[in-house]
Design a protein around this motif. Structure first.
Motif, PDB file in Angstrom:
ATOM      1  N   UNK A  97      29.917  31.233  41.199  1.00  0.00           N
ATOM      2  CA  UNK A  97      31.187  31.969  41.130  1.00  0.00           C
ATOM      3  C   UNK A  97      31.674  32.143  42.565  1.00  0.00           C
ATOM      4  N   UNK A  98      32.974  31.894  42.792  1.00  0.00           N
ATOM      5  CA  UNK A  98      33.516  32.056  44.142  1.00  0.00           C
ATOM      6  C   UNK A  98      34.680  33.032  44.132  1.00  0.00           C
ATOM      7  N   UNK A  99      34.675  33.975  45.112  1.00  0.00           N
ATOM      8  CA  UNK A  99      35.766  34.944  45.249  1.00  0.00           C
ATOM      9  C   UNK A  99      36.469  34.707  46.570  1.00  0.00           C
ATOM     10  N   UNK A 100      37.805  34.578  46.546  1.00  0.00           N
ATOM     11  CA  UNK A 100      38.551  34.441  47.796  1.00  0.00           C
ATOM     12  C   UNK A 100      39.452  35.655  48.044  1.00  0.00           C
ATOM     13  N   UNK A 101      39.379  36.627  47.120  1.00  0.00           N
ATOM     14  CA  UNK A 101      40.136  37.880  47.318  1.00  0.00           C
ATOM     15  C   UNK A 101      39.211  39.062  47.035  1.00  0.00           C
ATOM     16  N   UNK A 102      39.693  40.291  47.422  1.00  0.00           N
ATOM     17  CA  UNK A 102      38.943  41.493  47.044  1.00  0.00           C
ATOM     18  C   UNK A 102      39.371  41.907  45.634  1.00  0.00           C
ATOM     19  N   UNK A 103      38.835  43.050  45.158  1.00  0.00           N
ATOM     20  CA  UNK A 103      39.143  43.479  43.786  1.00  0.00           C
ATOM     21  C   UNK A 103      40.638  43.742  43.590  1.00  0.00           C
ATOM     22  N   UNK A 104      41.334  44.119  44.696  1.00  0.00           N
ATOM     23  CA  UNK A 104      42.768  44.414  44.605  1.00  0.00           C
ATOM     24  C   UNK A 104      43.617  43.144  44.660  1.00  0.00           C
ATOM     25  N   UNK A 105      42.987  41.998  44.895  1.00  0.00           N
ATOM     26  CA  UNK A 105      43.723  40.737  44.904  1.00  0.00           C
ATOM     27  C   UNK A 105      44.166  40.284  46.289  1.00  0.00           C
ATOM     28  N   UNK A 106      43.816  41.049  47.346  1.00  0.00           N
ATOM     29  CA  UNK A 106      44.199  40.662  48.710  1.00  0.00           C
ATOM     30  C   UNK A 106      43.209  39.627  49.256  1.00  0.00           C
ATOM     31  N   UNK A 107      43.691  38.575  49.934  1.00  0.00           N
ATOM     32  CA  UNK A 107      42.798  37.540  50.466  1.00  0.00           C
ATOM     33  C   UNK A 107      41.758  38.130  51.422  1.00  0.00           C
ATOM     34  N   UNK A 108      40.531  37.612  51.374  1.00  0.00           N
ATOM     35  CA  UNK A 108      39.456  38.111  52.226  1.00  0.00           C
ATOM     36  C   UNK A 108      39.711  37.672  53.669  1.00  0.00           C
ATOM     37  N   UNK A 109      39.623  38.634  54.603  1.00  0.00           N
ATOM     38  CA  UNK A 109      39.920  38.359  56.004  1.00  0.00           C
ATOM     39  C   UNK A 109      38.769  38.816  56.892  1.00  0.00           C
ATOM     40  N   UNK A 110      38.456  38.027  57.919  1.00  0.00           N
ATOM     41  CA  UNK A 110      37.415  38.378  58.883  1.00  0.00           C
ATOM     42  C   UNK A 110      37.796  39.563  59.762  1.00  0.00           C
ATOM     43  N   UNK A 111      39.050  40.011  59.685  1.00  0.00           N
ATOM     44  CA  UNK A 111      39.486  41.174  60.461  1.00  0.00           C
ATOM     45  C   UNK A 111      39.200  42.479  59.727  1.00  0.00           C
TER      46      UNK A 111
END
Lengths: 176, 191
Positions: free
Chosen positions: B75-89
Protein backbone atom coordinates in the motif's frame (compact mmCIF):
# COMPACT_ATOMS: atom_id res chain seq x y z
CA UNK A 1 -10.33 5.77 -56.46
CA UNK A 2 -9.59 2.63 -54.48
CA UNK A 3 -6.23 3.94 -53.41
CA UNK A 4 -7.41 5.94 -50.35
CA UNK A 5 -9.34 2.93 -49.03
CA UNK A 6 -6.35 0.65 -49.58
CA UNK A 7 -4.17 3.22 -47.85
CA UNK A 8 -6.39 3.22 -44.75
CA UNK A 9 -6.59 -0.59 -44.71
CA UNK A 10 -2.81 -0.79 -45.12
CA UNK A 11 -2.21 1.61 -42.25
CA UNK A 12 -4.67 -0.30 -40.03
CA UNK A 13 -2.96 -3.59 -40.84
CA UNK A 14 0.55 -2.28 -40.14
CA UNK A 15 -0.67 -0.54 -36.96
CA UNK A 16 -2.30 -3.75 -35.71
CA UNK A 17 0.82 -5.82 -36.33
CA UNK A 18 3.09 -3.22 -34.71
CA UNK A 19 0.75 -2.88 -31.71
CA UNK A 20 0.68 -6.62 -30.98
CA UNK A 21 4.39 -7.12 -31.73
CA UNK A 22 5.39 -4.26 -29.39
CA UNK A 23 3.12 -5.54 -26.62
CA UNK A 24 4.46 -9.09 -26.92
CA UNK A 25 8.11 -8.05 -27.16
CA UNK A 26 8.04 -5.68 -24.19
CA UNK A 27 8.23 -8.24 -21.31
CA UNK A 28 11.09 -10.10 -23.03
CA UNK A 29 13.04 -6.87 -23.60
CA UNK A 30 12.54 -5.63 -20.02
CA UNK A 31 13.43 -9.03 -18.50
CA UNK A 32 16.45 -9.44 -20.75
CA UNK A 33 17.76 -6.03 -19.65
CA UNK A 34 17.31 -6.90 -15.98
CA UNK A 35 19.05 -10.27 -16.38
CA UNK A 36 22.03 -8.77 -18.19
CA UNK A 37 22.29 -6.06 -15.49
CA UNK A 38 22.43 -8.72 -12.76
CA UNK A 39 24.46 -11.48 -14.33
CA UNK A 40 26.85 -10.32 -17.03
CA UNK A 41 29.23 -13.28 -16.57
CA UNK A 42 27.55 -15.07 -13.72
CA UNK A 43 24.99 -17.46 -15.16
CA UNK A 44 23.86 -20.34 -12.97
CA UNK A 45 25.43 -18.86 -9.81
CA UNK A 46 23.99 -16.76 -6.98
CA UNK A 47 24.80 -13.07 -6.61
CA UNK A 48 24.02 -11.54 -3.18
CA UNK A 49 24.31 -7.74 -3.17
CA UNK A 50 24.39 -5.69 0.08
CA UNK A 51 21.20 -4.22 1.58
CA UNK A 52 19.64 -1.32 -0.34
CA UNK A 53 20.46 2.21 0.84
CA UNK A 54 19.89 5.63 -0.72
CA UNK A 55 22.88 4.81 -2.96
CA UNK A 56 21.05 1.86 -4.58
CA UNK A 57 19.84 3.10 -7.99
CA UNK A 58 19.40 -0.04 -10.10
CA UNK A 59 15.81 -0.99 -9.29
CA UNK A 60 13.14 1.53 -8.25
CA UNK A 61 11.50 1.30 -4.82
CA UNK A 62 13.94 -1.21 -3.34
CA UNK A 63 12.99 -2.61 0.06
CA UNK A 64 15.65 -1.67 2.65
CA UNK A 65 14.56 -4.61 4.84
CA UNK A 66 15.07 -7.33 2.25
CA UNK A 67 18.29 -9.17 1.46
CA UNK A 68 18.04 -10.29 -2.16
CA UNK A 69 19.96 -13.05 -3.92
CA UNK A 70 19.64 -13.64 -7.64
CA UNK A 71 20.73 -16.35 -10.05
CA UNK A 72 20.37 -15.93 -13.81
CA UNK A 73 19.34 -19.35 -15.16
CA UNK A 74 20.57 -20.74 -18.47
CA UNK A 75 19.00 -24.19 -18.90
CA UNK A 76 20.05 -24.65 -22.54
CA UNK A 77 22.97 -26.93 -21.55
CA UNK A 78 21.14 -28.96 -18.92
CA UNK A 79 19.37 -28.76 -15.54
CA UNK A 80 20.40 -26.47 -12.69
CA UNK A 81 20.09 -27.36 -9.00
CA UNK A 82 19.05 -24.59 -6.61
CA UNK A 83 19.61 -25.15 -2.88
CA UNK A 84 18.59 -22.34 -0.52
CA UNK A 85 18.86 -22.40 3.29
CA UNK A 86 15.90 -20.47 4.72
CA UNK A 87 15.97 -17.77 7.40
CA UNK A 88 13.35 -16.34 9.79
CA UNK A 89 11.11 -14.42 9.79
CA UNK A 90 10.52 -14.69 6.03
CA UNK A 91 12.27 -16.21 3.02
CA UNK A 92 10.76 -16.76 -0.40
CA UNK A 93 12.27 -18.32 -3.51
CA UNK A 94 10.61 -17.20 -6.74
CA UNK A 95 11.38 -18.35 -10.30
CA UNK A 96 10.63 -16.03 -13.22
CA UNK A 97 10.62 -16.90 -16.92
CA UNK A 98 12.23 -14.78 -19.66
CA UNK A 99 8.72 -13.37 -20.25
CA UNK A 100 8.40 -12.15 -16.60
CA UNK A 101 5.98 -14.92 -15.52
CA UNK A 102 6.41 -16.04 -11.92
CA UNK A 103 6.08 -19.81 -12.49
CA UNK A 104 7.26 -21.06 -9.11
CA UNK A 105 7.32 -19.67 -5.58
CA UNK A 106 8.02 -21.28 -2.24
CA UNK A 107 8.48 -19.73 1.17
CA UNK A 108 10.02 -20.92 4.41
CA UNK A 109 6.59 -21.78 5.85
CA UNK A 110 6.04 -24.42 3.12
CA UNK A 111 9.47 -25.99 3.58
CA UNK A 112 8.96 -27.17 7.19
CA UNK A 113 12.42 -26.20 8.42
CA UNK A 114 14.42 -27.86 5.62
CA UNK A 115 16.49 -26.16 2.91
CA UNK A 116 14.64 -25.43 -0.27
CA UNK A 117 16.11 -27.87 -2.79
CA UNK A 118 14.95 -28.03 -6.42
CA UNK A 119 16.26 -29.05 -9.84
CA UNK A 120 15.12 -26.78 -12.67
CA UNK A 121 14.94 -28.25 -16.19
CA UNK A 122 14.41 -26.40 -19.47
CA UNK A 123 11.21 -26.51 -21.54
CA UNK A 124 10.65 -29.99 -23.01
CA UNK A 125 13.76 -31.41 -21.32
CA UNK A 126 13.42 -34.77 -19.52
CA UNK A 127 13.74 -35.06 -15.75
CA UNK A 128 17.33 -36.01 -14.74
CA UNK A 129 17.95 -39.75 -14.22
CA UNK A 130 19.08 -39.40 -10.60
CA UNK A 131 16.99 -37.10 -8.48
CA UNK A 132 17.96 -37.18 -4.79
CA UNK A 133 15.02 -37.87 -2.48
CA UNK A 134 13.32 -34.75 -1.15
CA UNK A 135 14.33 -32.74 -4.22
CA UNK A 136 11.56 -31.46 -6.48
CA UNK A 137 11.96 -31.14 -10.25
CA UNK A 138 10.54 -27.92 -11.72
CA UNK A 139 10.11 -27.45 -15.48
CA UNK A 140 10.81 -23.89 -16.64
CA UNK A 141 8.73 -22.42 -19.51
CA UNK A 142 11.84 -20.73 -21.02
CA UNK A 143 15.53 -21.71 -21.05
CA UNK A 144 16.56 -18.32 -19.72
CA UNK A 145 15.13 -17.00 -16.48
CA UNK A 146 15.78 -15.75 -13.00
CA UNK A 147 15.79 -17.11 -9.45
CA UNK A 148 15.04 -14.39 -6.89
CA UNK A 149 15.42 -15.07 -3.16
CA UNK A 150 13.96 -12.54 -0.71
CA UNK A 151 14.84 -12.60 2.98
CA UNK A 152 13.42 -10.22 5.57
CA UNK A 153 16.14 -8.65 7.74
CA UNK A 154 14.57 -7.98 11.14
CA UNK A 155 17.06 -5.30 12.18
CA UNK A 156 20.54 -4.06 11.15
CA UNK A 157 22.01 -6.18 14.00
CA UNK A 158 20.43 -9.34 12.56
CA UNK A 159 22.04 -8.88 9.14
CA UNK A 160 25.58 -10.38 9.61
CA UNK A 161 24.28 -13.79 10.77
CA UNK A 162 21.65 -13.86 8.04
CA UNK A 163 24.21 -12.80 5.42
CA UNK A 164 26.47 -15.74 6.35
CA UNK A 165 23.58 -18.18 5.80
CA UNK A 166 22.57 -16.36 2.61
CA UNK A 167 26.00 -17.02 1.08
CA UNK A 168 25.57 -20.79 1.60
CA UNK A 169 22.86 -20.88 -1.09
CA UNK A 170 23.96 -22.60 -4.30
CA UNK A 171 22.78 -22.41 -7.90
CA UNK A 172 24.82 -24.69 -10.19
CA UNK A 173 24.53 -27.01 -13.21
CA UNK A 174 23.29 -30.46 -12.10
CA UNK A 175 25.10 -33.53 -13.40
CA UNK A 176 22.65 -36.32 -12.53
CA UNK B 1 8.26 8.29 -56.73
CA UNK B 2 4.57 8.60 -55.91
CA UNK B 3 4.33 4.83 -55.37
CA UNK B 4 7.24 4.99 -52.94
CA UNK B 5 5.59 7.80 -50.95
CA UNK B 6 2.36 5.79 -50.90
CA UNK B 7 3.92 2.65 -49.39
CA UNK B 8 6.23 4.59 -47.08
CA UNK B 9 3.17 6.51 -45.90
CA UNK B 10 1.39 3.27 -45.02
CA UNK B 11 4.43 2.07 -43.07
CA UNK B 12 5.05 5.34 -41.22
CA UNK B 13 1.40 5.93 -40.28
CA UNK B 14 1.02 2.27 -39.32
CA UNK B 15 4.13 2.38 -37.10
CA UNK B 16 3.09 5.61 -35.38
CA UNK B 17 -0.48 4.40 -34.82
CA UNK B 18 0.64 0.95 -33.65
CA UNK B 19 3.21 2.23 -31.15
CA UNK B 20 1.00 5.13 -30.06
CA UNK B 21 -1.97 2.88 -29.33
CA UNK B 22 0.32 0.42 -27.49
CA UNK B 23 1.64 3.28 -25.33
CA UNK B 24 -1.88 4.54 -24.56
CA UNK B 25 -3.13 1.04 -23.76
CA UNK B 26 -0.33 0.63 -21.20
CA UNK B 27 -0.77 4.06 -19.64
CA UNK B 28 -4.50 3.76 -19.13
CA UNK B 29 -6.34 0.91 -17.49
CA UNK B 30 -3.77 0.37 -14.76
CA UNK B 31 -6.20 1.67 -12.16
CA UNK B 32 -8.95 -0.90 -12.71
CA UNK B 33 -7.99 -3.11 -9.80
CA UNK B 34 -6.72 -0.51 -7.35
CA UNK B 35 -8.28 -0.03 -3.91
CA UNK B 36 -7.70 2.49 -1.14
CA UNK B 37 -7.80 2.64 2.64
CA UNK B 38 -7.71 6.34 3.61
CA UNK B 39 -4.61 7.77 1.89
CA UNK B 40 -3.15 4.27 1.35
CA UNK B 41 -3.61 2.84 -2.17
CA UNK B 42 -2.90 -0.71 -3.30
CA UNK B 43 -2.68 -2.01 -6.85
CA UNK B 44 -3.65 -5.67 -6.82
CA UNK B 45 -2.71 -6.48 -10.41
CA UNK B 46 1.05 -6.52 -9.82
CA UNK B 47 2.60 -9.95 -9.81
CA UNK B 48 -0.49 -12.06 -10.46
CA UNK B 49 0.14 -14.51 -13.26
CA UNK B 50 -2.36 -13.52 -15.92
CA UNK B 51 -1.69 -14.73 -19.40
CA UNK B 52 -3.03 -11.85 -21.51
CA UNK B 53 -0.47 -9.68 -23.29
CA UNK B 54 -1.62 -6.36 -21.79
CA UNK B 55 -1.37 -7.59 -18.21
CA UNK B 56 2.04 -9.09 -18.87
CA UNK B 57 3.33 -5.89 -20.49
CA UNK B 58 1.98 -3.82 -17.60
CA UNK B 59 3.64 -6.09 -15.04
CA UNK B 60 6.92 -5.75 -16.94
CA UNK B 61 6.69 -1.97 -16.69
CA UNK B 62 5.10 -1.37 -13.29
CA UNK B 63 5.47 -4.50 -11.17
CA UNK B 64 8.46 -6.43 -12.49
CA UNK B 65 9.55 -9.38 -10.32
CA UNK B 66 6.68 -8.73 -7.94
CA UNK B 67 5.04 -11.46 -5.90
CA UNK B 68 1.48 -12.68 -5.69
CA UNK B 69 -0.74 -10.86 -3.14
CA UNK B 70 -0.74 -13.88 -0.83
CA UNK B 71 3.04 -13.42 -0.54
CA UNK B 72 3.23 -9.64 -0.25
CA UNK B 73 0.74 -6.82 -0.39
CA UNK B 74 1.87 -3.20 -0.91
CA UNK B 75 0.00 0.00 0.00
CA UNK B 76 1.40 3.43 -0.89
CA UNK B 77 0.35 6.81 0.56
CA UNK B 78 1.35 10.09 -1.10
CA UNK B 79 -0.88 12.31 1.05
CA UNK B 80 -1.74 12.66 4.76
CA UNK B 81 -5.18 11.75 6.16
CA UNK B 82 -6.46 15.24 5.22
CA UNK B 83 -5.45 14.70 1.58
CA UNK B 84 -2.49 17.14 1.53
CA UNK B 85 0.62 15.89 -0.36
CA UNK B 86 3.42 14.63 1.91
CA UNK B 87 6.25 17.17 2.14
CA UNK B 88 9.77 16.93 3.59
CA UNK B 89 9.23 20.41 5.08
CA UNK B 90 6.60 19.04 7.50
CA UNK B 91 6.57 16.65 10.47
CA UNK B 92 3.92 13.91 10.45
CA UNK B 93 2.69 11.63 13.19
CA UNK B 94 2.17 8.10 11.91
CA UNK B 95 0.24 6.13 14.47
CA UNK B 96 -1.22 2.64 14.45
CA UNK B 97 -1.03 -0.99 15.46
CA UNK B 98 0.77 -3.99 14.03
CA UNK B 99 -0.29 -4.68 10.45
CA UNK B 100 -2.07 -8.02 9.96
CA UNK B 101 0.85 -9.95 8.48
CA UNK B 102 3.68 -12.27 9.45
CA UNK B 103 6.06 -9.34 9.08
CA UNK B 104 5.56 -5.74 7.95
CA UNK B 105 7.44 -2.50 7.26
CA UNK B 106 6.83 1.13 6.23
CA UNK B 107 9.37 2.88 3.94
CA UNK B 108 9.45 6.46 2.60
CA UNK B 109 10.64 7.12 -1.00
CA UNK B 110 11.62 10.34 -2.76
CA UNK B 111 9.95 11.67 -5.94
CA UNK B 112 12.42 9.57 -7.99
CA UNK B 113 11.21 6.36 -6.21
CA UNK B 114 14.57 5.75 -4.49
CA UNK B 115 15.37 5.67 -0.77
CA UNK B 116 15.98 9.02 0.95
CA UNK B 117 19.59 9.73 1.99
CA UNK B 118 20.01 10.48 5.73
CA UNK B 119 22.92 10.51 8.18
CA UNK B 120 21.20 8.12 10.61
CA UNK B 121 20.93 5.39 7.95
CA UNK B 122 17.26 4.78 8.82
CA UNK B 123 15.16 3.75 5.82
CA UNK B 124 12.05 2.19 7.39
CA UNK B 125 10.25 1.17 10.55
CA UNK B 126 8.99 -2.37 10.91
CA UNK B 127 7.41 -4.98 13.14
CA UNK B 128 10.80 -5.72 14.67
CA UNK B 129 12.35 -2.22 14.85
CA UNK B 130 9.46 0.02 15.96
CA UNK B 131 9.19 0.92 19.67
CA UNK B 132 5.69 0.47 21.07
CA UNK B 133 3.66 2.24 23.76
CA UNK B 134 2.44 0.33 26.84
CA UNK B 135 -0.80 -0.67 25.09
CA UNK B 136 1.09 -2.05 22.04
CA UNK B 137 0.40 0.73 19.55
CA UNK B 138 3.19 2.82 18.04
CA UNK B 139 3.77 6.52 17.32
CA UNK B 140 6.36 7.40 14.64
CA UNK B 141 7.42 10.92 13.68
CA UNK B 142 8.25 11.35 10.01
CA UNK B 143 10.45 14.44 9.66
CA UNK B 144 13.65 15.86 8.18
CA UNK B 145 14.64 16.82 11.77
CA UNK B 146 15.81 14.26 14.32
CA UNK B 147 12.98 13.25 16.69
CA UNK B 148 12.80 11.59 20.11
CA UNK B 149 11.26 8.13 20.07
CA UNK B 150 10.51 6.51 16.69
CA UNK B 151 11.92 8.65 13.88
CA UNK B 152 11.62 8.08 10.14
CA UNK B 153 13.86 10.60 8.31
CA UNK B 154 12.77 12.33 5.08
CA UNK B 155 14.44 15.07 3.02
CA UNK B 156 13.74 18.77 3.47
CA UNK B 157 12.42 20.51 0.36
CA UNK B 158 11.36 17.25 -1.33
CA UNK B 159 8.00 15.55 -1.55
CA UNK B 160 7.84 11.87 -0.62
CA UNK B 161 5.49 8.92 -0.37
CA UNK B 162 5.40 5.89 1.94
CA UNK B 163 4.95 2.21 1.12
CA UNK B 164 3.58 -0.23 3.70
CA UNK B 165 4.53 -3.85 2.94
CA UNK B 166 2.65 -6.88 4.30
CA UNK B 167 4.78 -10.05 4.07
CA UNK B 168 2.41 -13.04 4.13
CA UNK B 169 -0.67 -10.95 4.96
CA UNK B 170 -3.33 -12.62 7.10
CA UNK B 171 -6.05 -14.36 5.06
CA UNK B 172 -8.55 -11.65 6.07
CA UNK B 173 -6.34 -9.00 4.42
CA UNK B 174 -5.74 -10.59 1.04
CA UNK B 175 -9.38 -11.72 0.88
CA UNK B 176 -10.58 -8.13 1.45
CA UNK B 177 -7.65 -5.70 0.96
CA UNK B 178 -10.00 -2.68 1.15
CA UNK B 179 -10.78 -3.54 4.80
CA UNK B 180 -7.14 -3.67 5.94
CA UNK B 181 -6.13 -1.47 8.87
CA UNK B 182 -3.24 0.92 8.18
CA UNK B 183 -1.66 3.64 10.34
CA UNK B 184 -3.02 7.20 10.36
CA UNK B 185 -0.86 10.02 8.93
CA UNK B 186 -1.46 13.40 10.61
CA UNK B 187 0.50 16.62 9.98
CA UNK B 188 2.01 18.00 13.20
CA UNK B 189 3.61 21.13 11.77
CA UNK B 190 5.69 22.59 8.93
CA UNK B 191 8.80 24.73 8.59
Amino acid sequence: MKRPILFILGVALVAGIVHVAAMRALPDIVMSRVMSKIGTDTKNAFVSPPLATAAARTIVRPSPDLAYSTCVLDLSKGPVRVTVPLTAPYTSVALYSARTDNYFVRKDRDAAGKDLDIIVVGPGAPSPANVPSGVDVVTAPTARGLVLVRRVVESPEAFPALDAIRHKATCAPYKG
Amino acid sequence: MRAFAYWAGILVFGLVLGLGSAFLALRSGNSGDSISVGPWKASLGAGSMDADMYTRARVALFGLLALDKKETLYYTASTDDAGAPLSGDCTYIVEGRDLAARWWSVTPYGPDSYLLPNDAGIYSFSKTTVKREADGHYIVRVSADRQDGNWLPVKRGESFDMTARFYNPDASVYAAPANATLPSIVKEGCK
